[in-house]
Design a protein around this motif. Sequence first.
Motif, PDB file in Angstrom:
ATOM      1  N   ALA A 132       0.836  -1.211   0.000  1.00 49.98           N
ATOM      2  CA  ALA A 132       0.000   0.000   0.000  1.00 49.98           C
ATOM      3  C   ALA A 132       0.866   1.254   0.000  1.00 49.98           C
ATOM      4  O   ALA A 132       0.551   2.241  -0.684  1.00 49.98           O
ATOM      5  N   ARG A 133       1.966   1.232   0.734  1.00 45.98           N
ATOM      6  CA  ARG A 133       2.855   2.393   0.784  1.00 45.98           C
ATOM      7  C   ARG A 133       3.508   2.620  -0.587  1.00 45.98           C
ATOM      8  O   ARG A 133       3.569   3.747  -1.072  1.00 45.98           O
ATOM      9  N   LYS A 134       3.979   1.548  -1.212  1.00 45.44           N
ATOM     10  CA  LYS A 134       4.631   1.671  -2.513  1.00 45.44           C
ATOM     11  C   LYS A 134       3.680   2.175  -3.596  1.00 45.44           C
ATOM     12  O   LYS A 134       4.077   2.967  -4.453  1.00 45.44           O
ATOM     13  N   ARG A 135       2.438   1.726  -3.541  1.00 46.83           N
ATOM     14  CA  ARG A 135       1.461   2.103  -4.563  1.00 46.83           C
ATOM     15  C   ARG A 135       0.583   3.282  -4.160  1.00 46.83           C
ATOM     16  O   ARG A 135      -0.320   3.647  -4.896  1.00 46.83           O
ATOM     17  N   ARG A 136       0.838   3.840  -2.994  1.00 43.41           N
ATOM     18  CA  ARG A 136       0.063   4.983  -2.487  1.00 43.41           C
ATOM     19  C   ARG A 136      -1.430   4.660  -2.454  1.00 43.41           C
ATOM     20  O   ARG A 136      -2.263   5.352  -3.031  1.00 43.41           O
ATOM     21  N   ILE A 137      -1.730   3.594  -1.734  1.00 41.97           N
ATOM     22  CA  ILE A 137      -3.105   3.117  -1.593  1.00 41.97           C
ATOM     23  C   ILE A 137      -3.596   3.424  -0.191  1.00 41.97           C
ATOM     24  O   ILE A 137      -2.850   3.278   0.779  1.00 41.97           O
ATOM     25  N   GLY A 138      -4.860   3.820  -0.071  1.00 43.36           N
ATOM     26  CA  GLY A 138      -5.507   4.003   1.233  1.00 43.36           C
ATOM     27  C   GLY A 138      -4.835   5.053   2.084  1.00 43.36           C
ATOM     28  O   GLY A 138      -4.809   6.239   1.737  1.00 43.36           O
ATOM     29  N   PRO A 139      -4.251   4.649   3.217  1.00 41.47           N
ATOM     30  CA  PRO A 139      -3.665   5.627   4.126  1.00 41.47           C
ATOM     31  C   PRO A 139      -2.439   6.343   3.551  1.00 41.47           C
ATOM     32  O   PRO A 139      -2.048   7.394   4.040  1.00 41.47           O
ATOM     33  N   TYR A 140      -1.863   5.803   2.517  1.00 41.77           N
ATOM     34  CA  TYR A 140      -0.671   6.396   1.914  1.00 41.77           C
ATOM     35  C   TYR A 140      -0.995   7.201   0.661  1.00 41.77           C
ATOM     36  O   TYR A 140      -0.087   7.719   0.004  1.00 41.77           O
ATOM     37  N   ALA A 141      -2.264   7.313   0.326  1.00 40.10           N
ATOM     38  CA  ALA A 141      -2.676   8.112  -0.831  1.00 40.10           C
ATOM     39  C   ALA A 141      -2.578   9.596  -0.491  1.00 40.10           C
ATOM     40  O   ALA A 141      -2.681   9.990   0.673  1.00 40.10           O
ATOM     41  N   ARG A 142      -2.391  10.394  -1.484  1.00 41.11           N
ATOM     42  CA  ARG A 142      -2.299  11.836  -1.274  1.00 41.11           C
ATOM     43  C   ARG A 142      -3.668  12.453  -1.036  1.00 41.11           C
ATOM     44  O   ARG A 142      -3.795  13.471  -0.375  1.00 41.11           O
ATOM     45  N   GLU A 143      -4.687  11.834  -1.614  1.00 44.88           N
ATOM     46  CA  GLU A 143      -6.053  12.340  -1.486  1.00 44.88           C
ATOM     47  C   GLU A 143      -7.011  11.153  -1.485  1.00 44.88           C
ATOM     48  O   GLU A 143      -6.628  10.036  -1.822  1.00 44.88           O
ATOM     49  N   GLU A 144      -8.227  11.415  -1.125  1.00 41.21           N
ATOM     50  CA  GLU A 144      -9.261  10.378  -1.114  1.00 41.21           C
ATOM     51  C   GLU A 144      -9.423   9.796  -2.517  1.00 41.21           C
ATOM     52  O   GLU A 144      -9.509  10.532  -3.492  1.00 41.21           O
ATOM     53  N   LEU A 145      -9.466   8.466  -2.621  1.00 36.98           N
ATOM     54  CA  LEU A 145      -9.610   7.815  -3.922  1.00 36.98           C
ATOM     55  C   LEU A 145     -11.076   7.748  -4.313  1.00 36.98           C
ATOM     56  O   LEU A 145     -11.938   7.468  -3.483  1.00 36.98           O
ATOM     57  N   ASP A 146     -11.350   7.989  -5.591  1.00 37.66           N
ATOM     58  CA  ASP A 146     -12.720   7.822  -6.067  1.00 37.66           C
ATOM     59  C   ASP A 146     -12.985   6.317  -6.265  1.00 37.66           C
ATOM     60  O   ASP A 146     -12.089   5.485  -6.119  1.00 37.66           O
ATOM     61  N   LEU A 147     -14.200   5.971  -6.596  1.00 35.66           N
ATOM     62  CA  LEU A 147     -14.602   4.563  -6.674  1.00 35.66           C
ATOM     63  C   LEU A 147     -13.792   3.785  -7.714  1.00 35.66           C
ATOM     64  O   LEU A 147     -13.358   2.658  -7.441  1.00 35.66           O
ATOM     65  N   ALA A 148     -13.553   4.372  -8.862  1.00 31.18           N
ATOM     66  CA  ALA A 148     -12.793   3.675  -9.909  1.00 31.18           C
ATOM     67  C   ALA A 148     -11.358   3.409  -9.464  1.00 31.18           C
ATOM     68  O   ALA A 148     -10.819   2.308  -9.682  1.00 31.18           O
ATOM     69  N   ARG A 149     -10.736   4.388  -8.824  1.00 37.35           N
ATOM     70  CA  ARG A 149      -9.357   4.204  -8.352  1.00 37.35           C
ATOM     71  C   ARG A 149      -9.296   3.229  -7.180  1.00 37.35           C
ATOM     72  O   ARG A 149      -8.319   2.503  -7.030  1.00 37.35           O
ATOM     73  N   LYS A 150     -10.341   3.199  -6.352  1.00 41.57           N
ATOM     74  CA  LYS A 150     -10.396   2.211  -5.268  1.00 41.57           C
ATOM     75  C   LYS A 150     -10.474   0.803  -5.836  1.00 41.57           C
ATOM     76  O   LYS A 150      -9.829  -0.115  -5.339  1.00 41.57           O
ATOM     77  N   ARG A 151     -11.270   0.644  -6.884  1.00 40.02           N
ATOM     78  CA  ARG A 151     -11.373  -0.677  -7.514  1.00 40.02           C
ATOM     79  C   ARG A 151     -10.041  -1.117  -8.108  1.00 40.02           C
ATOM     80  O   ARG A 151      -9.641  -2.271  -8.003  1.00 40.02           O
ATOM     81  N   LYS A 152      -9.342  -0.186  -8.754  1.00 40.09           N
ATOM     82  CA  LYS A 152      -8.039  -0.508  -9.320  1.00 40.09           C
ATOM     83  C   LYS A 152      -7.035  -0.872  -8.224  1.00 40.09           C
ATOM     84  O   LYS A 152      -6.260  -1.816  -8.370  1.00 40.09           O
TER      85      LYS A 152
END
Length: 183
Positions: A132-152
């Motif tokens: 998650a840290r490497k891919r900037r997912i969830g808590p490591y994202a810069r901003e809230e992810l939209d639904l499409a980006r969450k699915r990806k």
Amino acid sequence: MAQRWRVNRRKDRKPRPPLDEESLRELGLTYVGRYATTRAKLSRYLHRKIYERGWDGEGEPPVEALAERFTELGYIDDAAFAESRARSLGNRGYGPRRVKEALWGAGIEEEDGFEAIIAAESKAWNAAEIFARKRRIGPYAREELDLARKRKAMAAMLRAGHDIAIVRRFVDAEPGEVPEPPD
């Protein structure tokens, strides 16, 4: 004369002689000396070389006996290979399912890979956090992810071999709020 460097120059040379027991053993020693390998990978390599060059020895090629002998001598250790591969994949953020697939692909038998799989399963949360840290997912994202980006992001974590429960906890986490591991 484009891409001359791709031309196979082996056609112009004298064909390599077929393998015998001594040359097969030398090929095997060179391979295990150069690469960390398993019995299955060594066997596949030697069978491929026999297919390419032919066999000139007596009887069937002693590929399996050679792999067993190298194991007895300590040149090949499937359990150590499995532990090393599992640790490496875990440190890169891959989950237990991906570790199992990698060990299966390397020809590791179940009893040799058992400890490595247990270790990968015990470190599943840490591996998911690394991913998650490497891919900037969830808590490591810069901003809230939209639904499409969450699915990806969810698909990427699942392909990396993580459990769906862990994936959901990371993907649904707000930026900056790292979820606590389950007890």
